[in-house]
Design a protein around this motif. Structure first.
Motif, PDB file in Angstrom:
ATOM      1  N   UNK A 423      -0.013 -28.942  28.184  1.00  0.00           N
ATOM      2  CA  UNK A 423      -0.465 -27.566  28.372  1.00  0.00           C
ATOM      3  C   UNK A 423      -0.420 -26.822  27.047  1.00  0.00           C
ATOM      4  N   UNK A 424      -1.033 -25.638  27.018  1.00  0.00           N
ATOM      5  CA  UNK A 424      -1.102 -24.855  25.798  1.00  0.00           C
ATOM      6  C   UNK A 424       0.120 -23.963  25.672  1.00  0.00           C
ATOM      7  N   UNK A 425       0.765 -23.921  24.483  1.00  0.00           N
ATOM      8  CA  UNK A 425       1.934 -23.040  24.307  1.00  0.00           C
ATOM      9  C   UNK A 425       1.544 -21.578  24.486  1.00  0.00           C
ATOM     10  N   UNK A 426       2.533 -20.735  24.792  1.00  0.00           N
ATOM     11  CA  UNK A 426       2.297 -19.295  24.859  1.00  0.00           C
ATOM     12  C   UNK A 426       1.773 -18.794  23.518  1.00  0.00           C
ATOM     13  N   UNK A 427       0.853 -17.845  23.563  1.00  0.00           N
ATOM     14  CA  UNK A 427       0.197 -17.365  22.345  1.00  0.00           C
ATOM     15  C   UNK A 427       1.197 -16.815  21.335  1.00  0.00           C
ATOM     16  N   UNK A 428       2.270 -16.178  21.833  1.00  0.00           N
ATOM     17  CA  UNK A 428       3.209 -15.542  20.905  1.00  0.00           C
ATOM     18  C   UNK A 428       4.066 -16.549  20.148  1.00  0.00           C
ATOM     19  N   UNK A 429       4.111 -17.827  20.618  1.00  0.00           N
ATOM     20  CA  UNK A 429       4.903 -18.838  19.916  1.00  0.00           C
ATOM     21  C   UNK A 429       4.388 -19.052  18.498  1.00  0.00           C
ATOM     22  N   UNK A 430       3.054 -19.072  18.352  1.00  0.00           N
ATOM     23  CA  UNK A 430       2.473 -19.253  17.025  1.00  0.00           C
ATOM     24  C   UNK A 430       2.797 -18.084  16.109  1.00  0.00           C
ATOM     25  N   UNK A 431       2.883 -16.877  16.680  1.00  0.00           N
ATOM     26  CA  UNK A 431       3.202 -15.706  15.860  1.00  0.00           C
ATOM     27  C   UNK A 431       4.663 -15.705  15.441  1.00  0.00           C
ATOM     28  N   UNK A 432       5.537 -16.314  16.238  1.00  0.00           N
ATOM     29  CA  UNK A 432       6.930 -16.483  15.813  1.00  0.00           C
ATOM     30  C   UNK A 432       6.985 -17.392  14.590  1.00  0.00           C
ATOM     31  N   UNK A 433       6.227 -18.511  14.643  1.00  0.00           N
ATOM     32  CA  UNK A 433       6.160 -19.426  13.503  1.00  0.00           C
ATOM     33  C   UNK A 433       5.612 -18.700  12.282  1.00  0.00           C
ATOM     34  N   UNK A 434       4.540 -17.905  12.468  1.00  0.00           N
ATOM     35  CA  UNK A 434       3.931 -17.172  11.357  1.00  0.00           C
ATOM     36  C   UNK A 434       4.918 -16.170  10.762  1.00  0.00           C
ATOM     37  N   UNK A 435       5.684 -15.489  11.602  1.00  0.00           N
ATOM     38  CA  UNK A 435       6.655 -14.508  11.109  1.00  0.00           C
ATOM     39  C   UNK A 435       7.740 -15.175  10.280  1.00  0.00           C
ATOM     40  N   UNK A 436       8.237 -16.317  10.742  1.00  0.00           N
ATOM     41  CA  UNK A 436       9.266 -17.035   9.977  1.00  0.00           C
ATOM     42  C   UNK A 436       8.677 -17.533   8.661  1.00  0.00           C
ATOM     43  N   UNK A 437       7.420 -17.999   8.701  1.00  0.00           N
ATOM     44  CA  UNK A 437       6.749 -18.417   7.460  1.00  0.00           C
ATOM     45  C   UNK A 437       6.670 -17.258   6.471  1.00  0.00           C
ATOM     46  N   UNK A 438       6.375 -16.055   6.965  1.00  0.00           N
ATOM     47  CA  UNK A 438       6.288 -14.890   6.083  1.00  0.00           C
ATOM     48  C   UNK A 438       7.616 -14.588   5.419  1.00  0.00           C
ATOM     49  N   UNK A 439       8.700 -14.621   6.184  1.00  0.00           N
ATOM     50  CA  UNK A 439      10.045 -14.410   5.617  1.00  0.00           C
ATOM     51  C   UNK A 439      10.349 -15.514   4.598  1.00  0.00           C
ATOM     52  N   UNK A 440      10.005 -16.742   4.951  1.00  0.00           N
ATOM     53  CA  UNK A 440      10.210 -17.890   4.067  1.00  0.00           C
ATOM     54  C   UNK A 440       9.500 -17.684   2.728  1.00  0.00           C
ATOM     55  N   UNK A 441       8.221 -17.258   2.769  1.00  0.00           N
ATOM     56  CA  UNK A 441       7.462 -17.058   1.535  1.00  0.00           C
ATOM     57  C   UNK A 441       8.070 -15.935   0.695  1.00  0.00           C
ATOM     58  N   UNK A 442       8.541 -14.882   1.356  1.00  0.00           N
ATOM     59  CA  UNK A 442       9.167 -13.782   0.622  1.00  0.00           C
ATOM     60  C   UNK A 442      10.412 -14.261  -0.107  1.00  0.00           C
TER      61      UNK A 442
END
Length: 538
Positions: A423-442
């Motif tokens: 099944x397809x993950x909840x849409x907000x799961x990808x945004x959690x990954x993106x948010x952590x990536x943003x903190x990581x890049x900073x």
């Protein structure tokens, strides 16, 4: 004679008698043109993140039908070329001149950009990416030296720091243009004539409908599914437009550098003293120290270097304390890439697809990582002067490990169960990954890059600094290539949970190694650093 070192007493008269060698060029103009090489470095490494989703499309849809392993080599071969370019670029600029080297690199950027954009098949793409890598590596070795040698000491630190900032600006530009081109093309789309497997209906289909089946099929079954699709066409050629845009700044770099002076210090190092004075007069104004004084400083340094022992590569291993110091330098270089920073720079859209985001949305979302990267790089200009080197880097590696484990947990808790059930993950799961990536890049861009590149330039003794620094940078590029080649296969075969957990563990080990062996160089002159390093590692 121009090739005979003058005395300090004769220097004043030489400066008075020598006119400027051409029109005056402001330092802003010089830095703006030269750092186009750094911009291209950033653009050519970052652009692949948006191009890869289109390259993954089948050949009938005008993609390259990449596998995960081939995807890794598209990125990795550029970095292997960069390793060689960095190793040879410094030697070529020492022999032929910084300006000459940048003109040649501009031509290579142009050839590589056109070659990758027109590549008819994967093997030509590999060759052209390697050639482009030679230019990327050469720029990483030449641009900072040209800036350091042309800038007056009152603003040298600021001018050289612009080099690192322009790299991430180039990456942000690549991400932005990728998003614009992707929007103009309407996202990766294919025309399906028929699907014998029955998964997809005939007609126009977003490519993300195809990639969504990766969560339901094993890698071999997924490739078999893609191979059996009957496709009439698609917009997979968008990657060609993304790649060819780098030719524009390459042309401006070539034209601009033809109007720039050669480095006066390169002239002086090659005993072209009148040419050095002429170049200085083209780039100095009344805010700088008198040209006579700067020219005398060059002569004093040259006199001191004439009596200095010249190091060889064997000295890195023959002298015990230098060997230990060099191994710590390799650890620092590896720490720069084992953070996984380029798994975000190159593969964030693919990771976000695994997390459930559509292909088109993931390409646009990459712009956010680029923005965080630029903010982090600008913040790093402050941090490296405000805090001690060890503090900054140890905080960075600890933060990186936390981010890696956070992404792993997100995959394990929010994404993997859906993949297991098809099944397809909840849409907000990808945004959690993106948010952590943003903190990581900073975190990474504000701390790791400034510290590692600064320390590699200052921690080695003067007589062997060039060889040691060049070898460490070569190793850094090789580790970068290793991470780039292996990451797509790891994500495909191991999944996000295990892959990011591995990177988390690696960064814990790097943290422990740095905690034990990393020296402190903050607040010390270059001469004091050399004394401290010999004392610490003897």
């Amino acid at each position: 004679m121009s090739n005979t070192r003058p005395t300090l007493e004769a220097a004043d008269q030489m400066v008075a008698d020598t006119p400027a060698s051409g029109k005056h060029r402001s330092l802003g103009w010089i830095a703006g043109i030269a750092t186009l090489g750094s911009f291209l470095f950033g653009y050519d490494t970052g652009v692949i993140s948006g191009a890869l989703p289109y390259m993954y499309m089948s050949e009938a849809a005008h993609g390259l039908h990449l596998t995960a392993a081939e995807e890794g080599w598209v990125g990795g071969l550029l970095l292997l070329g960069a390793a060689i370019g960095a190793l040879t670029g410094g030697q070529l600029s020492d022999r032929f001149g910084r300006r000459h080297n940048l003109l040649v690199l501009a031509a290579i950027f142009l050839v590589g950009g056109v070659g990758t954009a027109l590549a008819p098949n994967l093997w030509i793409m590999y060759i052209m990416r390697f050639i482009l890598g030679l230019a990327v590596g050469g720029a990483s070795a030449t641009v900072p030296v040209y800036l350091a040698e042309t800038a007056p000491k009152r603003i040298r630190g600021t001018i050289v720091a612009i080099d690192q900032l322009m790299i991430v600006v180039g990456q942000l530009a690549a991400f932005t243009f990728n998003a614009v081109i992707n929007a103009a093309y309407g996202g990766p789309t294919i025309e399906i004539a028929s699907d014998p497997s029955g998964y997809l209906q005939p007609g126009a289909q977003p490519w993300s409908n195809v990639t969504a089946l990766q969560s339901q099929l094993d890698p071999d079954a997924y490739q078999a599914f893609v191979n059996q699709l009957v496709i009439n066409g698609g917009n997979g050629s968008a990657w060609r437009l993304m790649l060819v845009l780098c030719t524009i700044p390459a042309v401006f770099l070539w034209i601009g550098m033809r109007m720039m002076p050669e480095s006066p210090r390169w002239y002086a190092a090659n005993r072209k003293y009148y040419e050095a004075i002429g170049a200085l007069k083209r780039m100095r104004d009344d805010r700088d120290e008198p040209i006579e004084d700067e020219f005398k400083d060059m002569l004093r340094k040259q006199e001191a270097e004439a009596h200095q022992k010249k190091g060889t590569f064997s000295d890195l291993f023959r002298v015990p304390w230098i060997r230990r110091l060099f191994l710590v330098g390799l650890l620092l270089a590896a720490s720069n890439q084992l953070t996984g920073v380029n798994t975000v720079m190159y593969y964030a859209p693919k990771v976000l697809e695994y997390a459930g985001m559509t292909t088109s949305a993931s390409i646009t979302a990459q712009v956010a990582n680029g923005v965080m990267s630029v903010i982090g790089s600008a913040l790093g200009l402050y941090l490296v002067f405000r805090f001690r080197r060890r503090q900054i880097l140890l905080f960075c590696i600890a933060g990186v490990a936390c981010c890696m484990f956070a992404i792993a947990a997100t995959f394990g808790i929010l994404i993997a169960p859906h993949v297991a059930e098809g099944t397809k993950p909840d849409a907000w799961a990808a945004f959690v990954v993106l948010a952590v990536m943003g903190v990581f890049m900073l975190i990474v861009q504000s701390s790791n890059g400034p510290v590692v590149w600064t320390m590699l330039g200052e921690m080695f003794p003067a007589f062997i600094r060039g060889i040691a620094n060049g070898s460490a940078v070569f190793f850094l590029w090789c580790v970068n290539a290793l991470v780039t080649v292996t990451f797509p296969v790891m994500m495909q075969d191991l999944g996000g949970t295990i892959t990011y957990s591995i990177y988390g563990v690696i960064n814990i080990l790097v943290f422990l190694g740095l905690w034990k062996w990393m020296p402190e160089t903050s607040g010390l002159s270059m001469e004091e650093i050399e004394v401290e390093m010999e004392k610490k590692f003897s």
